[in-house]
Write a protein that holds these residues in place. Structure first.
Motif, PDB file in Angstrom:
ATOM      1  N   MET A   1      60.082  51.915  42.454  1.00 39.67           N
ATOM      2  CA  MET A   1      58.952  51.033  42.557  1.00 39.67           C
ATOM      3  C   MET A   1      57.753  51.708  41.916  1.00 39.67           C
ATOM      4  SD  MET A   1      58.469  51.290  46.622  1.00 39.67           S
ATOM      5  CE  MET A   1      56.983  50.418  46.657  1.00 39.67           C
ATOM      6  N   ASP A   2      56.747  50.932  41.618  1.00 44.58           N
ATOM      7  CA  ASP A   2      55.584  51.531  40.966  1.00 44.58           C
ATOM      8  C   ASP A   2      54.388  51.558  41.909  1.00 44.58           C
ATOM      9  OD1 ASP A   2      54.571  48.956  40.971  1.00 44.58           O
ATOM     10  OD2 ASP A   2      54.496  48.750  38.815  1.00 44.58           O
ATOM     11  N   HIS A   3      53.255  51.962  41.389  1.00 42.21           N
ATOM     12  CA  HIS A   3      52.051  52.135  42.198  1.00 42.21           C
ATOM     13  C   HIS A   3      51.457  50.812  42.665  1.00 42.21           C
ATOM     14  CE1 HIS A   3      50.729  51.532  38.099  1.00 42.21           C
ATOM     15  NE2 HIS A   3      49.488  51.374  38.499  1.00 42.21           N
ATOM     16  N   TRP A   4      51.953  49.688  42.169  1.00 35.59           N
ATOM     17  CA  TRP A   4      51.504  48.364  42.616  1.00 35.59           C
ATOM     18  C   TRP A   4      52.556  47.693  43.495  1.00 35.59           C
ATOM     19  CZ3 TRP A   4      47.096  45.318  41.400  1.00 35.59           C
ATOM     20  CH2 TRP A   4      46.106  46.028  40.724  1.00 35.59           C
ATOM     21  N   ASN A   5      53.508  48.472  44.018  1.00 34.18           N
ATOM     22  CA  ASN A   5      54.564  47.975  44.894  1.00 34.18           C
ATOM     23  C   ASN A   5      55.503  47.012  44.169  1.00 34.18           C
ATOM     24  OD1 ASN A   5      55.999  47.810  47.303  1.00 34.18           O
ATOM     25  ND2 ASN A   5      54.817  46.066  48.030  1.00 34.18           N
ATOM     26  N   TRP A   6      55.675  47.198  42.891  1.00 34.50           N
ATOM     27  CA  TRP A   6      56.554  46.354  42.084  1.00 34.50           C
ATOM     28  C   TRP A   6      57.926  47.011  42.068  1.00 34.50           C
ATOM     29  CZ3 TRP A   6      54.820  44.135  36.761  1.00 34.50           C
ATOM     30  CH2 TRP A   6      55.812  43.321  36.248  1.00 34.50           C
ATOM     31  N   GLU A   7      58.909  46.338  42.669  1.00 34.56           N
ATOM     32  CA  GLU A   7      60.265  46.856  42.735  1.00 34.56           C
ATOM     33  C   GLU A   7      61.007  46.565  41.445  1.00 34.56           C
ATOM     34  OE1 GLU A   7      62.835  45.868  46.038  1.00 34.56           O
ATOM     35  OE2 GLU A   7      61.042  45.435  47.219  1.00 34.56           O
ATOM     36  N   TRP A  80      45.540  53.521  36.193  1.00 29.07           N
ATOM     37  CA  TRP A  80      45.762  53.293  37.624  1.00 29.07           C
ATOM     38  C   TRP A  80      45.677  51.809  37.980  1.00 29.07           C
ATOM     39  CZ3 TRP A  80      48.085  55.945  41.109  1.00 29.07           C
ATOM     40  CH2 TRP A  80      47.975  55.586  42.446  1.00 29.07           C
ATOM     41  N   TRP A  81      44.754  51.073  37.380  1.00 26.98           N
ATOM     42  CA  TRP A  81      44.569  49.675  37.740  1.00 26.98           C
ATOM     43  C   TRP A  81      45.344  48.705  36.859  1.00 26.98           C
ATOM     44  CZ3 TRP A  81      43.177  48.516  42.322  1.00 26.98           C
ATOM     45  CH2 TRP A  81      42.459  49.457  43.053  1.00 26.98           C
ATOM     46  N   ASN A  82      46.161  49.215  35.975  1.00 31.60           N
ATOM     47  CA  ASN A  82      47.026  48.376  35.159  1.00 31.60           C
ATOM     48  C   ASN A  82      48.403  48.342  35.821  1.00 31.60           C
ATOM     49  OD1 ASN A  82      48.651  47.176  33.264  1.00 31.60           O
ATOM     50  ND2 ASN A  82      48.202  48.637  31.636  1.00 31.60           N
ATOM     51  N   PRO A  83      48.847  47.175  36.315  1.00 29.51           N
ATOM     52  CA  PRO A  83      50.143  47.138  37.002  1.00 29.51           C
ATOM     53  C   PRO A  83      51.330  47.433  36.088  1.00 29.51           C
ATOM     54  CG  PRO A  83      49.099  44.973  37.026  1.00 29.51           C
ATOM     55  CD  PRO A  83      48.163  45.902  36.354  1.00 29.51           C
ATOM     56  N   TRP A  84      51.152  47.352  34.770  1.00 34.96           N
ATOM     57  CA  TRP A  84      52.245  47.611  33.834  1.00 34.96           C
ATOM     58  C   TRP A  84      52.139  48.986  33.197  1.00 34.96           C
ATOM     59  CZ3 TRP A  84      49.654  42.896  34.026  1.00 34.96           C
ATOM     60  CH2 TRP A  84      50.406  41.856  34.555  1.00 34.96           C
ATOM     61  N   SER A  85      51.236  49.820  33.661  1.00 36.77           N
ATOM     62  CA  SER A  85      51.043  51.150  33.084  1.00 36.77           C
ATOM     63  C   SER A  85      52.260  52.027  33.350  1.00 36.77           C
ATOM     64  CB  SER A  85      49.801  51.801  33.681  1.00 36.77           C
ATOM     65  OG  SER A  85      49.678  53.112  33.211  1.00 36.77           O
ATOM     66  N   PRO A  89      51.792  60.251  36.255  1.00 34.72           N
ATOM     67  CA  PRO A  89      52.617  61.450  36.431  1.00 34.72           C
ATOM     68  C   PRO A  89      53.404  61.485  37.747  1.00 34.72           C
ATOM     69  CG  PRO A  89      50.365  61.949  36.978  1.00 34.72           C
ATOM     70  CD  PRO A  89      50.390  60.511  36.529  1.00 34.72           C
ATOM     71  N   PHE A  90      53.965  60.369  38.145  1.00 35.29           N
ATOM     72  CA  PHE A  90      54.782  60.333  39.355  1.00 35.29           C
ATOM     73  C   PHE A  90      55.743  59.160  39.293  1.00 35.29           C
ATOM     74  CE2 PHE A  90      50.930  57.947  40.341  1.00 35.29           C
ATOM     75  CZ  PHE A  90      51.444  56.757  40.819  1.00 35.29           C
ATOM     76  N   VAL A  91      56.732  59.220  40.154  1.00 28.61           N
ATOM     77  CA  VAL A  91      57.666  58.117  40.330  1.00 28.61           C
ATOM     78  C   VAL A  91      57.894  57.956  41.830  1.00 28.61           C
ATOM     79  CG1 VAL A  91      59.736  59.559  40.090  1.00 28.61           C
ATOM     80  CG2 VAL A  91      59.871  57.144  39.542  1.00 28.61           C
ATOM     81  N   ILE A  92      57.989  56.702  42.273  1.00 33.45           N
ATOM     82  CA  ILE A  92      58.212  56.398  43.684  1.00 33.45           C
ATOM     83  C   ILE A  92      59.616  55.797  43.797  1.00 33.45           C
ATOM     84  CG2 ILE A  92      57.401  55.135  45.705  1.00 33.45           C
ATOM     85  CD1 ILE A  92      54.675  54.895  44.181  1.00 33.45           C
ATOM     86  N   GLN A 146      50.693  56.632  50.780  1.00 30.91           N
ATOM     87  CA  GLN A 146      49.555  55.718  50.656  1.00 30.91           C
ATOM     88  C   GLN A 146      49.731  54.825  49.428  1.00 30.91           C
ATOM     89  OE1 GLN A 146      48.093  56.292  53.896  1.00 30.91           O
ATOM     90  NE2 GLN A 146      46.456  55.482  52.670  1.00 30.91           N
ATOM     91  N   MET A 147      49.906  53.554  49.647  1.00 26.82           N
ATOM     92  CA  MET A 147      49.981  52.571  48.568  1.00 26.82           C
ATOM     93  C   MET A 147      48.643  51.835  48.578  1.00 26.82           C
ATOM     94  SD  MET A 147      53.025  53.128  47.483  1.00 26.82           S
ATOM     95  CE  MET A 147      53.427  51.761  46.434  1.00 26.82           C
ATOM     96  N   GLU A 148      47.993  51.760  47.449  1.00 21.19           N
ATOM     97  CA  GLU A 148      46.657  51.183  47.390  1.00 21.19           C
ATOM     98  C   GLU A 148      46.660  49.723  46.951  1.00 21.19           C
ATOM     99  OE1 GLU A 148      44.056  53.760  45.242  1.00 21.19           O
ATOM    100  OE2 GLU A 148      44.751  55.509  46.324  1.00 21.19           O
ATOM    101  N   THR A 149      47.783  49.064  47.050  1.00 26.14           N
ATOM    102  CA  THR A 149      47.888  47.667  46.672  1.00 26.14           C
ATOM    103  C   THR A 149      47.245  46.795  47.739  1.00 26.14           C
ATOM    104  OG1 THR A 149      49.983  48.170  45.635  1.00 26.14           O
ATOM    105  CG2 THR A 149      49.507  45.872  46.001  1.00 26.14           C
TER     106      THR A 149
END
Length: 159
Positions: A1-7, A80-85, A89-92, A146-149
């Motif tokens: 998943m990504d930083h915007w909670n996109w699975e 950070w604020w681009n959901p498609w970025s 430097p991390f992976v969830i 911490q997910m900031e979505t």
């Protein structure tokens, strides 16, 4: 998943020197994205339950694994604020939802086992190929992720 909670379904392959994260399209039979992360670059491995802001419309339960390399480089505001970025430097990672139903694959999909193997291989890689200015071994943390979505419309539609 990504930083915007996109699975997105990923194949994660752990080798003695590299962590490969592949976003493979099983319908179209092609690879969308391939991340190749040398194990001696990994700074920290965090495991914990997902935690969202109180006003968040986007929710999820379960455990996650946050693998970070290059923690000294802060993501830009634009990234950070681009959901498609893909310049982060991390992976969830989290367990596949079908891991409990498929007994043949369940041993391959267990997050705890993967974390143990990853930690061991990262420690060996950092001992064999130390990077100047880095601490010995990865930082191992157990804390909420911490997910900031807050809204998460894109992830809600995709998930």
């Amino acid at each position: 998943m990504d930083h915007w909670n996109w699975e997105t379904e990923r194949l994660v392959l752990l080798t003695p020197r590299v962590l490969l994260v592949c976003h493979y399209d099983f319908v179209g039979l092609y690879c969308h994205l391939m991340l190749r992360i040398p194990l001696h670059y990994i700074d920290s491995i965090t495991v914990g339950h997902f935690q969202f802001p109180a006003t968040s419309l986007s929710r999820r339960s379960g455990l996650g694994l946050w693998v970070q390399w290059d923690k000294l480089r802060r993501p830009s505001f634009r990234s950070w604020w681009n959901p498609w970025s893909r310049d982060l430097p991390f992976v969830i990672l989290t367990e596949h939802p079908g891991a409990e139903r498929e007994h043949e694959l369940s041993s391959l999909c267990k997050l705890h086992r993967f974390r143990t193997e990853l930690t061991c291989l990262v420690q060996i890689a950092q001992r064999d190929q130390p990077l100047p200015g880095r601490a010995n071994g990865p930082l191992l943390l157990e804390k909420p992720l911490q997910m900031e979505t807050t809204l998460g419309f894109v992830s809600a539609l995709n998930n």
